[in-house]
Design a protein around this motif. Structure first.
Motif, PDB file in Angstrom:
ATOM      1  N   MET A   1       5.298  -1.914 -14.077  1.00 56.40           N
ATOM      2  CA  MET A   1       6.007  -2.331 -12.969  1.00 56.40           C
ATOM      3  C   MET A   1       6.202  -3.771 -11.982  1.00 56.40           C
ATOM      4  N   VAL A   2       5.096  -4.293 -12.915  1.00 53.02           N
ATOM      5  CA  VAL A   2       5.258  -5.882 -11.838  1.00 53.02           C
ATOM      6  C   VAL A   2       6.768  -6.288 -11.993  1.00 53.02           C
ATOM      7  N   GLU A   3       7.247  -5.841 -13.284  1.00 54.40           N
ATOM      8  CA  GLU A   3       8.117  -6.460 -14.235  1.00 54.40           C
ATOM      9  C   GLU A   3       9.286  -5.849 -13.004  1.00 54.40           C
ATOM     10  N   LYS A   4       9.325  -4.780 -13.189  1.00 54.53           N
ATOM     11  CA  LYS A   4      10.494  -3.826 -12.509  1.00 54.53           C
ATOM     12  C   LYS A   4      10.136  -4.598 -10.617  1.00 54.53           C
ATOM     13  N   LYS A  47       0.132   5.379  -6.712  1.00 52.55           N
ATOM     14  CA  LYS A  47      -0.872   6.156  -6.724  1.00 52.55           C
ATOM     15  C   LYS A  47      -1.323   6.440  -7.351  1.00 52.55           C
ATOM     16  N   ASP A  48      -0.928   6.220  -9.069  1.00 54.86           N
ATOM     17  CA  ASP A  48      -1.179   6.985 -10.081  1.00 54.86           C
ATOM     18  C   ASP A  48      -1.683   5.954 -10.990  1.00 54.86           C
ATOM     19  N   LEU A  49      -2.061   4.530 -10.869  1.00 51.92           N
ATOM     20  CA  LEU A  49      -3.109   3.459 -11.465  1.00 51.92           C
ATOM     21  C   LEU A  49      -3.837   3.498 -10.881  1.00 51.92           C
ATOM     22  N   SER A  50      -4.598   2.667 -11.662  1.00 53.64           N
ATOM     23  CA  SER A  50      -6.384   2.255 -11.838  1.00 53.64           C
ATOM     24  C   SER A  50      -6.251   1.649 -10.263  1.00 53.64           C
ATOM     25  N   LYS A  55      -4.495  -3.196  -7.188  1.00 55.40           N
ATOM     26  CA  LYS A  55      -4.675  -4.058  -6.218  1.00 55.40           C
ATOM     27  C   LYS A  55      -3.543  -5.504  -6.555  1.00 55.40           C
ATOM     28  N   GLU A  56      -3.288  -5.397  -8.151  1.00 63.99           N
ATOM     29  CA  GLU A  56      -2.758  -6.185  -8.995  1.00 63.99           C
ATOM     30  C   GLU A  56      -1.341  -6.236  -8.516  1.00 63.99           C
ATOM     31  N   VAL A  57      -0.532  -4.616  -8.716  1.00 64.47           N
ATOM     32  CA  VAL A  57       0.575  -4.510  -8.416  1.00 64.47           C
ATOM     33  C   VAL A  57       0.974  -4.437  -6.940  1.00 64.47           C
ATOM     34  N   GLY A  58      -0.430  -3.910  -5.662  1.00 63.61           N
ATOM     35  CA  GLY A  58       0.125  -3.875  -4.284  1.00 63.61           C
ATOM     36  C   GLY A  58       0.478  -5.320  -4.114  1.00 63.61           C
ATOM     37  N   LYS A  59      -0.099  -6.701  -4.348  1.00 60.71           N
ATOM     38  CA  LYS A  59      -0.141  -7.334  -3.801  1.00 60.71           C
ATOM     39  C   LYS A  59       1.311  -8.620  -4.289  1.00 60.71           C
ATOM     40  N   VAL A  60       1.845  -8.244  -5.614  1.00 64.04           N
ATOM     41  CA  VAL A  60       3.269  -8.348  -5.519  1.00 64.04           C
ATOM     42  C   VAL A  60       3.944  -7.542  -4.714  1.00 64.04           C
ATOM     43  N   ALA A  61       3.523  -6.787  -5.288  1.00 65.65           N
ATOM     44  CA  ALA A  61       4.926  -5.329  -4.363  1.00 65.65           C
ATOM     45  C   ALA A  61       4.709  -5.201  -2.513  1.00 65.65           C
ATOM     46  N   ASN A  62       4.118  -6.495  -2.517  1.00 62.98           N
ATOM     47  CA  ASN A  62       3.588  -6.724  -0.223  1.00 62.98           C
ATOM     48  C   ASN A  62       4.613  -7.638  -0.254  1.00 62.98           C
TER      49      ASN A  62
END
Ligand code: DAH
Length: 336
Positions: A1-4, A47-50, A55-62
């Motif tokens: 997801m981070v890659e995406k 929303k489906d992530l742990s 936390k990790e993906v949210g940071k990158v996405a922001n």
């Protein structure tokens, strides 16, 4: 997801750098950040992530979201400053550079206004609809005097009329400025005439008045010659006065100008007289000064009534009065 997310960020920034219009910019914004945009979809699927992954993906996405938003804002500002919308470039400039021109009468009027303003005259336009008092009584035309029929008048139902002469403004101007004063009144006047090649029922006049201590006929001649020689561009213009009758002046004159076509020898234009009738004028009648509240012991003045229509025809060599009202704009534009 981070890659995406990183991929979307990279692609979007790349596209943004190439954008050339506000419309295209908006398209990109909707595609990425809109309700169904690629970035929005990714954030929704988080929303489906742990909790840890969130936390990790949210940071990158922001970070990516902020970068993209900032890039869009910067691009928007840049394009707005260039006026850069596709629509803007869609215009084709087919209009000719100059679409209008002044009418010869307007040109002459503007020129005379400038000449007189240069000599300290006020310019006052008055009204086209006036009272019987203004048009006749105030300028010394007695009730029931045949002079009131001298000019056939367009009467209105309410007893007012379309002014037959700019002289209708004489007394108003006197009351407005008080002696001493200098003023001109250019404007449209109306006579109930049968319209033909040499008659119109609407024409243009320019009234002039100068009131001061010790004004004489010599002053009148000076100003009239100054006016005509400037408008007609003639240095040594010769003028003469003949007696003329107008109720509002005493003595009254007709001022003639030496015919410039034949130099005074006589030709068809001047009907072989060598002179051309230019403007009626005279010393303002004491009754008119009194009606204007001016002290006739102390002040005197002159007045004149220039026919602008005729002057414009002379100046521009227009032969028929009808041409003045029906002239085609291409012809008007050629008049110099
Ligand atoms: N009002 C006159 C007319 O329309 C023209 C005129 C004559 C005006 C003499 C004047 C003047 O001020 O002094 O025929």
């Amino acid at each position: 997801m981070v890659e995406k997310i990183n991929q979307i960020e990279k692609e979007t920034l790349d596209e943004l750098s190439k954008v050339k219009s506000l419309d295209a910019l908006e398209e990109i914004r909707v595609k990425v950040m809109g309700k169904k945009g690629s970035m929005t979809e990714i954030l929704k699927s988080m929303k489906d992530l742990s909790v840890e992954e969130k936390k990790e993906v949210g940071k990158v996405a922001n970070i990516a979201k902020t970068k993209i938003s900032e890039a869009i804002d910067a691009k928007k500002e840049e394009l707005e400053n260039q006026g850069g919308s596709d629509k803007f470039f869609d215009y084709t400039y087919t209009l000719p550079e100059k679409v209008g021109t002044y009418h010869p009468i307007t040109k002459v009027q503007q020129e005379i206004e400038e000449i007189f303003q240069g000599m300290g005259f006020m310019v006052d336009y008055g009204n086209e609809v006036v009272t019987e008092f203004e048009n006749f009584t105030s300028v010394n035309v007695p009730e029931d005097h045949p002079a009131r029929d001298m000019q056939d008048t367009f009467w209105l139902d309410n007893g007012e009329l379309l002014r037959t002469q700019t002289s209708a403004q004489q007394v108003n101007v006197m009351k407005k400025y008080g002696a001493p004063f200098k003023a001109i009144v250019p404007g449209r006047t109306f006579r109930n005439e049968k319209v033909d090649a040499s008659h119109e029922n609407t024409f243009f006049q320019l009234e002039g008045m100068l009131v001061d201590e010790k004004v004489s006929v010599a002053n009148l001649i000076y100003f009239m010659r100054e006016l005509l020689s400037k408008v007609l561009d003639e240095k040594d213009l010769e003028v003469r006065l003949r007696p003329g009758f107008f109720p509002f002046v005493e003595p009254g004159f007709e001022l003639d100008m030496k015919c410039k076509l034949c130099g005074g020898k006589g030709c068809r234009t001047c009907k072989n007289s060598g002179w051309i009738e230019m403007l009626p004028c005279g010393m303002i009648h004491p009754n008119v000064l009194k009606a204007g509240g001016i002290d006739t012991e102390k002040y005197s003045g002159f007045a004149f009534g220039l026919g602008l229509t005729r002057l414009a025809m002379m100046k521009y060599g227009i032969k028929e009065i009808r041409e003045m009202n029906s002239m085609d704009i291409r012809k008007l534009g050629q008049i110099r």
